[in-house]
Design a protein around this motif. Structure first.
Motif, mmCIF file in Angstrom:
data_model
loop_
_atom_site.group_PDB
_atom_site.id
_atom_site.type_symbol
_atom_site.label_atom_id
_atom_site.label_comp_id
_atom_site.label_asym_id
_atom_site.label_seq_id
_atom_site.Cartn_x
_atom_site.Cartn_y
_atom_site.Cartn_z
ATOM 1 N N LEU A 90 -4.567 13.762 6.231
ATOM 2 C CA LEU A 90 -4.736 13.034 4.978
ATOM 3 C C LEU A 90 -6.203 12.790 4.687
ATOM 4 O O LEU A 90 -6.978 12.429 5.572
ATOM 5 N N LEU A 107 -8.575 2.426 -0.129
ATOM 6 C CA LEU A 107 -8.663 3.879 -0.111
ATOM 7 C C LEU A 107 -7.595 4.490 -1.014
ATOM 8 O O LEU A 107 -6.514 3.943 -1.167
ATOM 9 N N PHE A 109 -5.456 7.872 -1.294
ATOM 10 C CA PHE A 109 -5.080 8.992 -0.439
ATOM 11 C C PHE A 109 -4.540 10.169 -1.238
ATOM 12 O O PHE A 109 -3.876 10.008 -2.266
ATOM 13 N N GLY A 110 -4.807 11.352 -0.722
ATOM 14 C CA GLY A 110 -4.153 12.547 -1.212
ATOM 15 C C GLY A 110 -2.781 12.695 -0.567
ATOM 16 O O GLY A 110 -2.384 11.877 0.264
ATOM 17 N N GLU A 111 -2.072 13.754 -0.950
ATOM 18 C CA GLU A 111 -0.723 13.972 -0.422
ATOM 19 C C GLU A 111 -0.741 14.627 0.949
ATOM 20 O O GLU A 111 0.273 14.671 1.625
ATOM 21 N N PHE B 34 -4.576 -5.119 4.863
ATOM 22 C CA PHE B 34 -3.933 -4.331 3.818
ATOM 23 C C PHE B 34 -2.497 -3.996 4.216
ATOM 24 O O PHE B 34 -2.168 -3.902 5.394
ATOM 25 N N TYR B 36 -0.199 -0.724 3.122
ATOM 26 C CA TYR B 36 -0.078 0.530 2.398
ATOM 27 C C TYR B 36 1.374 0.985 2.468
ATOM 28 O O TYR B 36 2.086 0.687 3.434
ATOM 29 N N GLN B 38 4.013 4.435 1.903
ATOM 30 C CA GLN B 38 4.106 5.898 1.786
ATOM 31 C C GLN B 38 5.526 6.258 1.384
ATOM 32 O O GLN B 38 6.457 6.156 2.185
ATOM 33 N N GLY B 43 1.389 10.703 -0.573
ATOM 34 C CA GLY B 43 0.333 10.104 0.227
ATOM 35 C C GLY B 43 0.472 8.593 0.243
ATOM 36 O O GLY B 43 1.325 8.023 -0.434
ATOM 37 N N LEU B 44 -0.383 7.939 1.006
ATOM 38 C CA LEU B 44 -0.327 6.486 1.086
ATOM 39 C C LEU B 44 -0.890 5.859 -0.188
ATOM 40 O O LEU B 44 -1.829 6.376 -0.794
ATOM 41 N N LEU B 46 -2.098 1.938 -1.724
ATOM 42 C CA LEU B 46 -2.337 0.537 -1.424
ATOM 43 C C LEU B 46 -1.279 -0.318 -2.109
ATOM 44 O O LEU B 46 -1.065 -0.205 -3.321
ATOM 45 N N LYS B 49 -3.541 -6.454 -0.693
ATOM 46 C CA LYS B 49 -4.634 -6.680 0.229
ATOM 47 C C LYS B 49 -5.022 -8.157 0.258
ATOM 48 O O LYS B 49 -4.689 -8.915 -0.657
ATOM 49 N N PHE B 89 2.819 0.494 6.075
ATOM 50 C CA PHE B 89 1.770 0.436 7.091
ATOM 51 C C PHE B 89 0.898 -0.787 6.867
ATOM 52 O O PHE B 89 0.384 -1.008 5.765
#
Lengths: 118, 117
Positions: A90, A107, A109-111, B34, B36, B38, B43-44, B46, B49, B89
């Motif tokens: 990632l 952050l 994130f991409g996939e 934080f 997160y 998924q 992707g993850l 947010l 926070k 997460f």
């Protein structure tokens, strides 16, 4: 605006080969971080780049390397692949210094790029 | 070093049930915390926070309070939906001397949540 783009999304390699993964951050983001995600180890930090300089590095062997270009795009490379390198890689981008973010550590994130090593 | 411990999963709930996912951390100084999420195949993202003690982060009905005395940041939601099914997460990052945090997060192992209709 466009999100974080990672290529390729899926790839299969054999042991001993090397692989290069690419990440294009969100426009205006100058910091790029890389993470490895596996079922056993979870999410582990690989490294972070800002202004083409590595700022932080995780506990991975030297086979794992990365770089960042002047347009903030980043690549990571894994040489001499091992079976244990099979993972989802990632990439995440953030605004980075010097201007403090409104939410520090946030952050995007991409996939991910899913690497399978046979 | 820094570490994050999440409750073991998976967690399976019926729709409209109350959710708690426990998270405790070990860190020196004053980390930012934080959650997160998924979703399958993504992707993850947010979720919420908190950057200092007693802060409450909230988003989409989820809440978590930064408890420095118990070094915890438990995630709660009063009524879960099927669409909340995902992996959650807990994570932290340490502020550096300049007060900004970069891109190095320490994540917990993740908790799989499945919500049934």
């Amino acid at each position: 605006k466009a999100g974080v783009t990672q290529t390729p999304r899926y790839l299969i390699k054999t042991r001993g080969q090397q692989v290069t993964l690419s990440c294009s951050p969100i426009s205006g983001h100058r910091s790029v971080s890389w993470y490895q995600q596996t079922p056993g180890q979870g999410l582990q930090f690989l490294f972070e780049y800002f202004s083409e300089t590595q700022r932080n590095k995780g506990n991975f062997p030297g086979r794992f390397s990365g770089r960042q270009f002047s347009n903030s795009r980043s690549e990571m490379n894994v040489s001499t692949l091992e079976l244990g390198d099979s993972a989802l890689y990632l990439c995440a981008s953030s605004l980075g210094p010097p201007r403090p973010q409104l939410v520090t550590g946030e952050l995007f994130f991409g996939e991910g790029s899913r690497l399978t090593v046979l | 070093g820094n570490s994050v411990t999440q409750m073991e999963g998976p967690v399976t709930l019926s729709e409209e049930a109350f959710l708690t996912i426990n998270c405790t951390y070990t860190a020196t100084g004053y980390p930012s915390l934080f959650w997160y999420v998924q979703y399958p195949g993504e992707g993850l993202q947010l979720l919420l926070k908190a950057t200092k003690a007693d802060d409450k982060g909230s988003n989409k009905g989820f809440e978590a309070t930064y408890r420095k005395e118990t070094t915890s940041f438990h995630l709660e939601k009063g009524s879960v939906q099927v669409s909340d099914s995902a992996v959650y997460f807990c994570a932290l990052t340490r502020r550096n001397a300049g007060g900004t945090s970069y891109g190095k997060l320490t994540f917990g192992q993740g908790t799989i949540l499945t919500v049934h209709p």
